[in-house]
Design an enzyme around this catalytic site. Structure first.
Site, PDB file in Angstrom:
ATOM      1  N   ALA A  29       2.342 -24.767 -30.553  1.00 61.82           N
ATOM      2  CA  ALA A  29       3.130 -23.618 -31.000  1.00 61.82           C
ATOM      3  C   ALA A  29       4.455 -23.647 -30.238  1.00 61.82           C
ATOM      4  O   ALA A  29       4.849 -22.674 -29.585  1.00 61.82           O
ATOM      5  CB  ALA A  29       2.382 -22.301 -30.799  1.00 61.82           C
ATOM      6  N   LEU A  30       5.095 -24.806 -30.331  1.00 63.69           N
ATOM      7  CA  LEU A  30       6.241 -25.092 -29.471  1.00 63.69           C
ATOM      8  C   LEU A  30       7.453 -24.231 -29.806  1.00 63.69           C
ATOM      9  O   LEU A  30       7.706 -23.920 -30.965  1.00 63.69           O
ATOM     10  CB  LEU A  30       6.606 -26.576 -29.592  1.00 63.69           C
ATOM     11  CG  LEU A  30       5.479 -27.548 -29.232  1.00 63.69           C
ATOM     12  CD1 LEU A  30       5.933 -29.001 -29.421  1.00 63.69           C
ATOM     13  CD2 LEU A  30       4.987 -27.328 -27.804  1.00 63.69           C
ATOM     14  N   ASP A  32      11.599 -22.998 -27.853  1.00 62.67           N
ATOM     15  CA  ASP A  32      12.689 -23.566 -27.052  1.00 62.67           C
ATOM     16  C   ASP A  32      12.345 -23.694 -25.567  1.00 62.67           C
ATOM     17  O   ASP A  32      12.984 -24.457 -24.849  1.00 62.67           O
ATOM     18  CB  ASP A  32      13.962 -22.716 -27.208  1.00 62.67           C
ATOM     19  CG  ASP A  32      14.618 -22.961 -28.559  1.00 62.67           C
ATOM     20  OD1 ASP A  32      14.177 -23.886 -29.268  1.00 62.67           O
ATOM     21  OD2 ASP A  32      15.565 -22.227 -28.908  1.00 62.67           O
ATOM     22  N   HIS A  34       9.407 -24.823 -24.391  1.00 62.19           N
ATOM     23  CA  HIS A  34       8.804 -26.154 -24.311  1.00 62.19           C
ATOM     24  C   HIS A  34       9.894 -27.224 -24.494  1.00 62.19           C
ATOM     25  O   HIS A  34       9.932 -28.219 -23.761  1.00 62.19           O
ATOM     26  CB  HIS A  34       7.766 -26.353 -25.415  1.00 62.19           C
ATOM     27  CG  HIS A  34       6.622 -25.381 -25.383  1.00 62.19           C
ATOM     28  ND1 HIS A  34       6.485 -24.372 -26.296  1.00 62.19           N
ATOM     29  CD2 HIS A  34       5.559 -25.282 -24.551  1.00 62.19           C
ATOM     30  CE1 HIS A  34       5.378 -23.688 -26.046  1.00 62.19           C
ATOM     31  NE2 HIS A  34       4.800 -24.213 -24.976  1.00 62.19           N
ATOM     32  N   SER A 182       7.482 -17.057 -25.671  1.00 64.70           N
ATOM     33  CA  SER A 182       6.052 -17.303 -25.502  1.00 64.70           C
ATOM     34  C   SER A 182       5.444 -17.532 -26.881  1.00 64.70           C
ATOM     35  O   SER A 182       5.868 -16.914 -27.868  1.00 64.70           O
ATOM     36  CB  SER A 182       5.391 -16.081 -24.849  1.00 64.70           C
ATOM     37  OG  SER A 182       3.991 -16.129 -25.059  1.00 64.70           O
ATOM     38  N   SER A 183       4.452 -18.405 -26.921  1.00 64.60           N
ATOM     39  CA  SER A 183       3.781 -18.671 -28.203  1.00 64.60           C
ATOM     40  C   SER A 183       3.116 -17.407 -28.724  1.00 64.60           C
ATOM     41  O   SER A 183       2.860 -17.279 -29.916  1.00 64.60           O
ATOM     42  CB  SER A 183       2.738 -19.774 -28.029  1.00 64.60           C
ATOM     43  OG  SER A 183       3.342 -20.912 -27.456  1.00 64.60           O
TER      44      SER A 183
HETATM   45  P1  AMP Z   1       1.881 -23.433 -22.924  1.00 60.74           P
HETATM   46  O1  AMP Z   1       2.052 -24.170 -24.213  1.00 60.74           O
HETATM   47  O2  AMP Z   1       2.016 -21.950 -23.042  1.00 60.74           O
HETATM   48  O3  AMP Z   1       0.665 -23.870 -22.158  1.00 60.74           O
HETATM   49  O4  AMP Z   1       3.116 -23.871 -22.026  1.00 60.74           O
HETATM   50  C1  AMP Z   1       3.386 -25.224 -21.756  1.00 60.74           C
HETATM   51  C2  AMP Z   1       4.459 -25.295 -20.717  1.00 60.74           C
HETATM   52  O5  AMP Z   1       5.648 -24.675 -21.213  1.00 60.74           O
HETATM   53  C3  AMP Z   1       4.067 -24.574 -19.416  1.00 60.74           C
HETATM   54  O6  AMP Z   1       4.516 -25.322 -18.304  1.00 60.74           O
HETATM   55  C4  AMP Z   1       4.815 -23.274 -19.558  1.00 60.74           C
HETATM   56  O7  AMP Z   1       5.119 -22.682 -18.312  1.00 60.74           O
HETATM   57  C5  AMP Z   1       6.079 -23.724 -20.265  1.00 60.74           C
HETATM   58  N1  AMP Z   1       6.727 -22.591 -20.910  1.00 60.74           N
HETATM   59  C6  AMP Z   1       6.162 -21.666 -21.717  1.00 60.74           C
HETATM   60  N2  AMP Z   1       7.068 -20.724 -22.067  1.00 60.74           N
HETATM   61  C7  AMP Z   1       8.227 -21.062 -21.449  1.00 60.74           C
HETATM   62  C8  AMP Z   1       9.529 -20.481 -21.403  1.00 60.74           C
HETATM   63  N3  AMP Z   1       9.836 -19.371 -22.056  1.00 60.74           N
HETATM   64  N4  AMP Z   1      10.481 -21.113 -20.664  1.00 60.74           N
HETATM   65  C9  AMP Z   1      10.181 -22.247 -19.979  1.00 60.74           C
HETATM   66  N5  AMP Z   1       8.984 -22.843 -19.995  1.00 60.74           N
HETATM   67  C10 AMP Z   1       8.015 -22.261 -20.711  1.00 60.74           C
END
Ligand code: AMP
Length: 279
Positions: A29-30, A32, A34, A182-183
Protein backbone atom coordinates in the site's frame (compact mmCIF):
# COMPACT_ATOMS: atom_id res chain seq x y z
CA UNK A 1 12.91 -5.24 -12.05
CA UNK A 2 13.07 -8.77 -10.68
CA UNK A 3 10.17 -10.21 -8.71
CA UNK A 4 11.30 -12.75 -6.07
CA UNK A 5 8.85 -14.93 -4.16
CA UNK A 6 11.20 -16.95 -1.95
CA UNK A 7 14.48 -16.30 -0.13
CA UNK A 8 16.15 -18.66 -2.65
CA UNK A 9 14.91 -16.41 -5.50
CA UNK A 10 16.33 -13.39 -3.61
CA UNK A 11 19.74 -15.06 -3.13
CA UNK A 12 19.85 -16.03 -6.81
CA UNK A 13 19.09 -12.46 -7.91
CA UNK A 14 21.60 -10.98 -5.48
CA UNK A 15 24.57 -13.18 -6.43
CA UNK A 16 24.87 -11.16 -9.66
CA UNK A 17 24.02 -7.78 -8.07
CA UNK A 18 26.63 -5.16 -7.18
CA UNK A 19 27.17 -3.82 -3.64
CA UNK A 20 26.25 -1.77 -1.72
CA UNK A 21 22.84 -3.37 -1.43
CA UNK A 22 20.15 -1.11 0.01
CA UNK A 23 16.97 -2.63 1.43
CA UNK A 24 13.54 -1.12 2.16
CA UNK A 25 11.11 -3.47 3.91
CA UNK A 26 7.42 -2.52 3.56
CA UNK A 27 3.93 -3.94 3.98
CA UNK A 28 2.84 -2.47 0.64
CA UNK A 29 0.00 0.00 0.00
CA UNK A 30 2.90 2.19 -0.97
CA UNK A 31 2.80 5.99 -0.73
CA UNK A 32 5.30 8.83 -0.98
CA UNK A 33 6.74 7.94 2.45
CA UNK A 34 7.84 4.54 1.13
CA UNK A 35 8.90 6.11 -2.18
CA UNK A 36 11.17 8.55 -0.32
CA UNK A 37 12.98 5.54 1.20
CA UNK A 38 13.37 3.97 -2.26
CA UNK A 39 14.79 7.28 -3.54
CA UNK A 40 17.36 7.61 -0.74
CA UNK A 41 18.41 3.99 -1.24
CA UNK A 42 18.62 4.49 -5.01
CA UNK A 43 20.80 7.58 -4.56
CA UNK A 44 23.47 5.77 -2.52
CA UNK A 45 23.27 2.04 -3.34
CA UNK A 46 24.21 0.05 -6.43
CA UNK A 47 21.33 -2.39 -5.87
CA UNK A 48 17.98 -1.54 -4.31
CA UNK A 49 15.79 -4.29 -2.86
CA UNK A 50 12.27 -3.71 -1.52
CA UNK A 51 10.02 -6.20 0.18
CA UNK A 52 6.23 -6.20 0.25
CA UNK A 53 4.79 -8.45 2.92
CA UNK A 54 1.78 -7.89 5.15
CA UNK A 55 3.17 -9.54 8.26
CA UNK A 56 0.29 -11.23 10.10
CA UNK A 57 2.54 -11.78 13.17
CA UNK A 58 2.66 -8.07 13.97
CA UNK A 59 -1.12 -7.46 13.90
CA UNK A 60 -2.77 -7.67 17.29
CA UNK A 61 -6.24 -7.18 15.76
CA UNK A 62 -7.48 -9.66 13.16
CA UNK A 63 -9.81 -6.99 11.70
CA UNK A 64 -6.87 -4.61 11.14
CA UNK A 65 -5.01 -7.37 9.27
CA UNK A 66 -8.04 -8.18 7.12
CA UNK A 67 -8.69 -4.53 6.27
CA UNK A 68 -5.03 -3.79 5.44
CA UNK A 69 -4.95 -2.58 1.79
CA UNK A 70 -3.06 -4.82 -0.71
CA UNK A 71 -2.87 -3.06 -4.09
CA UNK A 72 0.00 -5.23 -5.40
CA UNK A 73 -0.01 -4.19 -9.07
CA UNK A 74 0.09 -0.50 -8.19
CA UNK A 75 2.81 -1.16 -5.59
CA UNK A 76 4.98 -2.91 -8.18
CA UNK A 77 4.49 0.06 -10.52
CA UNK A 78 5.67 2.45 -7.77
CA UNK A 79 8.72 0.24 -7.11
CA UNK A 80 9.52 0.27 -10.83
CA UNK A 81 9.09 4.07 -11.08
CA UNK A 82 11.48 4.60 -8.17
CA UNK A 83 14.24 2.38 -9.53
CA UNK A 84 13.88 -0.66 -7.28
CA UNK A 85 15.90 -3.56 -8.77
CA UNK A 86 14.46 -6.51 -6.85
CA UNK A 87 11.08 -6.79 -5.10
CA UNK A 88 10.71 -9.61 -2.61
CA UNK A 89 7.04 -10.59 -2.29
CA UNK A 90 6.82 -13.76 -0.20
CA UNK A 91 3.46 -15.21 0.79
CA UNK A 92 2.48 -16.06 4.35
CA UNK A 93 3.17 -19.82 4.01
CA UNK A 94 6.63 -19.17 2.55
CA UNK A 95 7.55 -16.93 5.49
CA UNK A 96 5.82 -18.97 8.15
CA UNK A 97 5.48 -22.65 7.23
CA UNK A 98 3.31 -24.70 9.61
CA UNK A 99 6.33 -25.82 11.70
CA UNK A 100 7.72 -22.26 12.11
CA UNK A 101 8.38 -21.67 15.81
CA UNK A 102 11.10 -19.04 16.37
CA UNK A 103 10.27 -15.69 17.95
CA UNK A 104 12.66 -12.74 18.12
CA UNK A 105 11.87 -10.60 21.15
CA UNK A 106 13.90 -7.54 22.12
CA UNK A 107 12.84 -7.05 25.75
CA UNK A 108 11.75 -3.77 27.34
CA UNK A 109 11.85 -1.73 24.11
CA UNK A 110 9.32 -4.10 22.62
CA UNK A 111 6.98 -3.91 25.59
CA UNK A 112 6.54 -0.16 26.11
CA UNK A 113 4.35 2.35 24.17
CA UNK A 114 3.29 0.55 20.96
CA UNK A 115 4.29 -2.75 22.56
CA UNK A 116 2.07 -2.09 25.58
CA UNK A 117 -0.93 -1.13 23.46
CA UNK A 118 -0.43 -3.81 20.81
CA UNK A 119 0.68 -6.96 22.65
CA UNK A 120 3.01 -9.11 20.54
CA UNK A 121 3.39 -6.39 17.88
CA UNK A 122 7.14 -5.92 18.23
CA UNK A 123 7.84 -9.65 18.51
CA UNK A 124 6.15 -9.89 15.12
CA UNK A 125 8.13 -6.96 13.74
CA UNK A 126 11.45 -8.22 15.16
CA UNK A 127 10.85 -11.74 13.85
CA UNK A 128 9.94 -10.66 10.32
CA UNK A 129 12.71 -8.07 10.07
CA UNK A 130 15.28 -10.63 11.25
CA UNK A 131 14.03 -13.01 8.55
CA UNK A 132 14.06 -10.32 5.88
CA UNK A 133 17.54 -9.06 6.80
CA UNK A 134 18.79 -12.65 6.79
CA UNK A 135 17.27 -13.29 3.35
CA UNK A 136 18.49 -10.06 1.73
CA UNK A 137 21.72 -9.47 3.73
CA UNK A 138 21.79 -5.80 2.77
CA UNK A 139 24.63 -3.40 3.47
CA UNK A 140 22.14 -0.70 4.43
CA UNK A 141 18.46 -0.90 5.45
CA UNK A 142 16.18 2.13 5.38
CA UNK A 143 13.34 2.87 7.79
CA UNK A 144 10.99 5.81 8.38
CA UNK A 145 11.17 8.01 11.46
CA UNK A 146 7.37 7.81 11.56
CA UNK A 147 7.83 4.41 13.24
CA UNK A 148 10.61 5.56 15.56
CA UNK A 149 10.13 2.87 18.19
CA UNK A 150 10.22 0.26 15.42
CA UNK A 151 13.60 1.61 14.29
CA UNK A 152 14.87 1.42 17.88
CA UNK A 153 13.71 -2.22 18.08
CA UNK A 154 15.45 -3.01 14.78
CA UNK A 155 18.66 -1.28 15.84
CA UNK A 156 18.58 -3.35 19.02
CA UNK A 157 18.17 -6.70 17.25
CA UNK A 158 20.71 -5.76 14.57
CA UNK A 159 23.26 -5.03 17.27
CA UNK A 160 22.35 -7.92 19.61
CA UNK A 161 22.32 -10.53 16.83
CA UNK A 162 25.48 -9.17 15.09
CA UNK A 163 23.65 -8.73 11.79
CA UNK A 164 26.04 -5.94 10.80
CA UNK A 165 23.55 -3.96 8.73
CA UNK A 166 23.79 -0.17 8.62
CA UNK A 167 20.40 1.09 9.79
CA UNK A 168 19.29 4.44 8.39
CA UNK A 169 16.32 6.47 9.64
CA UNK A 170 14.72 8.87 7.18
CA UNK A 171 12.39 11.81 7.98
CA UNK A 172 8.62 11.38 8.00
CA UNK A 173 6.89 12.41 4.78
CA UNK A 174 3.71 14.42 5.39
CA UNK A 175 0.75 15.56 3.34
CA UNK A 176 0.42 19.29 2.70
CA UNK A 177 -1.88 19.59 5.72
CA UNK A 178 0.79 18.07 8.00
CA UNK A 179 -0.72 14.59 8.47
CA UNK A 180 1.99 11.93 8.28
CA UNK A 181 1.45 9.64 5.29
CA UNK A 182 0.25 6.21 6.33
CA UNK A 183 -1.28 3.25 4.53
CA UNK A 184 -4.12 3.49 7.06
CA UNK A 185 -5.05 7.08 6.10
CA UNK A 186 -7.26 5.75 3.27
CA UNK A 187 -9.63 4.50 5.99
CA UNK A 188 -10.23 8.04 7.33
CA UNK A 189 -13.47 9.75 6.36
CA UNK A 190 -13.19 13.42 5.40
CA UNK A 191 -14.35 14.46 8.88
CA UNK A 192 -12.03 12.02 10.65
CA UNK A 193 -9.13 13.19 8.58
CA UNK A 194 -9.76 16.79 9.62
CA UNK A 195 -9.95 15.62 13.23
CA UNK A 196 -6.68 13.69 12.81
CA UNK A 197 -4.87 16.95 12.10
CA UNK A 198 -4.93 17.47 15.87
CA UNK A 199 -1.93 15.08 15.90
CA UNK A 200 0.53 17.18 13.83
CA UNK A 201 -0.89 20.28 15.58
CA UNK A 202 -0.10 18.80 18.99
CA UNK A 203 3.45 17.95 17.84
CA UNK A 204 3.94 21.49 16.54
CA UNK A 205 2.61 22.83 19.82
CA UNK A 206 5.02 20.55 21.71
CA UNK A 207 7.90 22.01 19.75
CA UNK A 208 6.81 25.57 20.48
CA UNK A 209 6.31 24.82 24.17
CA UNK A 210 9.68 23.10 24.39
CA UNK A 211 11.31 26.26 23.11
CA UNK A 212 9.94 28.31 25.98
CA UNK A 213 12.42 28.47 28.82
CA UNK A 214 11.86 26.04 31.67
CA UNK A 215 9.23 23.81 30.04
CA UNK A 216 9.59 20.25 31.31
CA UNK A 217 8.97 17.03 29.35
CA UNK A 218 6.07 16.27 31.71
CA UNK A 219 4.40 19.62 31.01
CA UNK A 220 4.80 19.18 27.27
CA UNK A 221 3.38 15.65 27.45
CA UNK A 222 0.40 16.82 29.49
CA UNK A 223 -0.48 19.65 27.14
CA UNK A 224 -0.28 17.37 24.09
CA UNK A 225 -2.59 14.91 25.83
CA UNK A 226 -5.08 17.64 26.75
CA UNK A 227 -5.11 19.08 23.22
CA UNK A 228 -5.69 15.70 21.62
CA UNK A 229 -8.50 14.66 23.94
CA UNK A 230 -10.10 18.11 23.56
CA UNK A 231 -10.17 17.43 19.79
CA UNK A 232 -12.07 14.20 20.43
CA UNK A 233 -9.23 11.74 19.84
CA UNK A 234 -8.82 8.62 21.95
CA UNK A 235 -5.20 8.91 23.11
CA UNK A 236 -3.09 5.81 23.84
CA UNK A 237 -0.03 7.92 24.68
CA UNK A 238 1.31 11.42 24.17
CA UNK A 239 4.73 11.58 25.74
CA UNK A 240 8.16 13.16 25.55
CA UNK A 241 11.04 10.69 25.82
CA UNK A 242 14.76 10.48 25.20
CA UNK A 243 15.09 8.96 21.70
CA UNK A 244 18.16 6.87 22.60
CA UNK A 245 16.97 5.25 25.83
CA UNK A 246 13.21 5.54 25.28
CA UNK A 247 13.07 6.64 28.93
CA UNK A 248 11.63 9.82 30.38
CA UNK A 249 14.16 12.51 31.27
CA UNK A 250 14.08 15.50 33.62
CA UNK A 251 14.75 18.13 31.00
CA UNK A 252 14.39 18.72 27.29
CA UNK A 253 17.51 17.95 25.25
CA UNK A 254 18.48 17.64 21.57
CA UNK A 255 17.39 13.99 21.74
CA UNK A 256 13.93 14.70 23.17
CA UNK A 257 11.19 13.32 20.99
CA UNK A 258 7.41 13.71 21.31
CA UNK A 259 5.49 10.54 20.46
CA UNK A 260 1.75 10.19 19.92
CA UNK A 261 -0.61 7.28 19.32
CA UNK A 262 -4.29 8.10 19.02
CA UNK A 263 -7.43 6.72 17.44
CA UNK A 264 -9.75 8.76 15.26
CA UNK A 265 -13.03 7.19 14.19
CA UNK A 266 -11.64 3.67 14.67
CA UNK A 267 -8.35 4.36 12.83
CA UNK A 268 -5.26 4.23 15.02
CA UNK A 269 -2.51 6.65 14.00
CA UNK A 270 1.02 7.24 15.29
CA UNK A 271 3.39 10.15 14.77
CA UNK A 272 6.40 11.77 16.41
CA UNK A 273 8.85 14.64 16.10
CA UNK A 274 12.08 15.74 17.69
CA UNK A 275 11.54 18.83 19.80
CA UNK A 276 14.74 20.57 18.77
CA UNK A 277 15.00 19.61 15.11
CA UNK A 278 12.88 20.25 12.04
CA UNK A 279 11.68 16.63 11.71
P1 AMP B 1 5.01 -0.03 6.46
O1 AMP B 1 4.69 -0.39 5.04
O2 AMP B 1 3.96 0.78 7.14
O3 AMP B 1 5.49 -1.21 7.26
O4 AMP B 1 6.26 0.94 6.36
C1 AMP B 1 7.44 0.57 5.69
C2 AMP B 1 8.49 1.59 5.97
O5 AMP B 1 8.06 2.87 5.48
C3 AMP B 1 8.78 1.75 7.47
O6 AMP B 1 10.17 1.92 7.68
C4 AMP B 1 8.01 3.00 7.80
O7 AMP B 1 8.53 3.70 8.91
C5 AMP B 1 8.18 3.81 6.52
N1 AMP B 1 7.15 4.83 6.43
C6 AMP B 1 5.82 4.68 6.59
N2 AMP B 1 5.19 5.88 6.49
C7 AMP B 1 6.16 6.80 6.28
C8 AMP B 1 6.16 8.22 6.11
N3 AMP B 1 5.05 8.94 6.14
N4 AMP B 1 7.36 8.84 5.91
C9 AMP B 1 8.51 8.12 5.90
N5 AMP B 1 8.57 6.79 6.03
C10 AMP B 1 7.42 6.14 6.23
Amino acid sequence: MILAHTSVDVHRALTVSPHPIGFVPTMGALHDGHASLFDVARASCATVVASIFVNALQFDQQSDLERYPRPLERDLEICREHGVDIVYVPDHETMYPSDFSTVVSVGRLGRILEGAHRPGHFDGVATVVTKLLSAVRPDVAYFGQKDLQQVAVIERLNSDLDLGVEIRTEPTVRDDDGLALSSRNVRLSETARRQALAIPRALEFARDTARSVGASPTEVSRSMYEQLTASGLKVDYAIVLDADSFQESDSITDRSVALIAATVDGVRLIDNCFLRADH
